[in-house]
Design an enzyme around this catalytic site. Sequence first.
Site, short mmCIF file in Angstrom:
data_model
loop_
_atom_site.label_atom_id
_atom_site.label_comp_id
_atom_site.label_asym_id
_atom_site.label_seq_id
_atom_site.Cartn_x
_atom_site.Cartn_y
_atom_site.Cartn_z
N LYS A 194 3.56 -89.48 0.71
CA LYS A 194 2.50 -88.47 0.89
C LYS A 194 1.65 -88.85 2.10
O LYS A 194 1.41 -90.05 2.34
CB LYS A 194 1.65 -88.40 -0.38
CG LYS A 194 0.62 -87.27 -0.40
CD LYS A 194 -0.07 -87.18 -1.77
CE LYS A 194 -1.09 -86.06 -1.84
NZ LYS A 194 -1.70 -85.93 -3.18
N SER B 254 -1.61 -81.40 -5.52
CA SER B 254 -1.69 -81.45 -4.08
C SER B 254 -0.49 -82.16 -3.43
O SER B 254 -0.30 -82.06 -2.22
CB SER B 254 -2.96 -82.18 -3.65
OG SER B 254 -2.91 -83.54 -4.05
N SER C 17 -2.16 -84.05 -9.52
CA SER C 17 -1.46 -83.71 -8.27
C SER C 17 -0.01 -84.14 -8.17
O SER C 17 0.68 -83.69 -7.25
CB SER C 17 -2.22 -84.28 -7.08
OG SER C 17 -3.21 -83.37 -6.70
N1 GLN Z 1 -5.86 -79.89 -8.42
C1 GLN Z 1 -6.82 -80.91 -8.65
C2 GLN Z 1 -7.93 -80.81 -7.63
O1 GLN Z 1 -7.86 -79.95 -6.82
C3 GLN Z 1 -6.16 -82.25 -8.61
C4 GLN Z 1 -6.01 -82.81 -7.25
C5 GLN Z 1 -5.38 -84.18 -7.25
O2 GLN Z 1 -4.94 -84.66 -8.29
N2 GLN Z 1 -5.40 -84.81 -6.11
O3 GLN Z 1 -8.83 -81.56 -7.66
#
Ligand code: GLN
Length: 480
Positions: free
Chosen positions: A76, A151, A175
């Site tokens: 990532k 994400s 995410s």
């Molecule tokens: N969708 C969640 C957020 O927007 C989780 C994001 C993540 O785990 N990095 O915060």
Amino acid sequence: MSVGTLMDWRTGLDAGDLSAEFLAMEALDRMDQREGDLNAILFRDRELTLDAARKADRRLRAGERTPMLGIPVVLKDNLHWKGAPLSNGSRIMQGYTAPYNATVVNRLLEAGAVPMGKANMDEFAMGSSGEYSAFGPTRNPWDLSRVAGGSSSGSIVSVAAGYAPFALGTDTGGSVRLPGSFCNITALRPTYGALSRYGVSAMASSLDQVGPVAASARDLALGLSVLTGRDPLDSTSLDLPGTKGLADLRPATLRGLRIGLPREYFGEGIEPGVRGVLEAAFQRLAAEGAELVPVSLPHTRYAIDTYYLIVTSEVSSNLSRYDGVRFGLRREAGELQEMISGTRDAGLGAEVKRRILLGAFCLSKGYYDAFYLKALKARTLITRDFVEAFKQVDILATPVSPGTAFPLGANLADPMAMYLADVFTVTMPLAALPVVAAPAGFSEGLPVGLQFVGPSLSDVKLLEITEAWQGISDFHRKRS
Ligand code: GLN
């Protein structure tokens, strides 16, 4: 499409039937074919990849037999990989090259894994769909008109599309699990501290974890076996018990396993197709002798509010370092303050700005007690719910998300709708617990995931249970 699993490739490499260079070239070809549609990769360098593959081949020829030697991996783009650009999916990092390796990257590279590239992601890991990247959305390989989930969109899609059998994402509130569920991939959010965060761009430090992703629990275990171990460079890191022999994962016994089904995770709002898939999965587990026990996690209703108050507060603090002074984008202006605000205005996207503003508000004098402190108290109550539940059951099983992958653009105008995709994934990070998300079936042709949640440090056990589930189901074998 037929692409081998990590385990298949491991066997082929060890037997001398495959070379790391051949595997890397095949994976690069798949990228060439599919990236135009998928947009999962932000950086790759063919020579760098092939060079690492040839080095791995030399180690293999010298007789080395280790879990990740010669295996392609994708990282990532919030993980530092020395010499490669690091974008965090944001324009504000423009021109920044990682000056060192994150510990998890270092461990993979030293183990002989072959880096295929850096993966697309929601900007600074904030998002649930993969659409908040400054470099365009990643598309879902199962249906190109739909989101991949975020994400860690690019990491997940890289595994789903056969660019690599193993990838690293990060999970702050879901995410790796949400995109895993949208793309039929197995993902682990480890116990808080189980994987080092040294060299991982911080989003919300009390929740951030590195999350490995692969096509099965067995493949995850192979990768995880070279990643664990306390890191003196991360004071929150710890030694995960049970990782010795992890590369040789055994399925857990399902007979007598007490699986708690939390009432609050099966209420209104779940798509009927998702509910049907989960009910069938639980019946299958029960048929193997697992005991299904209804339980309650009563404070679940506060989860989204609690998570987003804590996240925005920590985000507003962590992201203050991106100011144009030391690295990344800079908008020259007369006064320092103008330069900083001009840089942040030009470099950051709308969702990141929204969270910084909300967080600054939550932490400001007069509102701190009403919002931030209250959220911390709710976090304690959510954690206690889990402690109580684990007095009655061994693990919990839940959906990952109320629905399947949604169409691109569907939630962009409505941040609350986007946040609600996380309703079943944010509680476990708040309680610092490990979770595996694994394929559970399909609804109208789209993948549906389930989560296995365990007490702190039960990561290996959760993988063993997932391995048992994947021994009696074959959803995880289906590829897009
Ligand atoms: N969708 C969640 C957020 O927007 C989780 C994001 C993540 O785990 N990095 O915060």
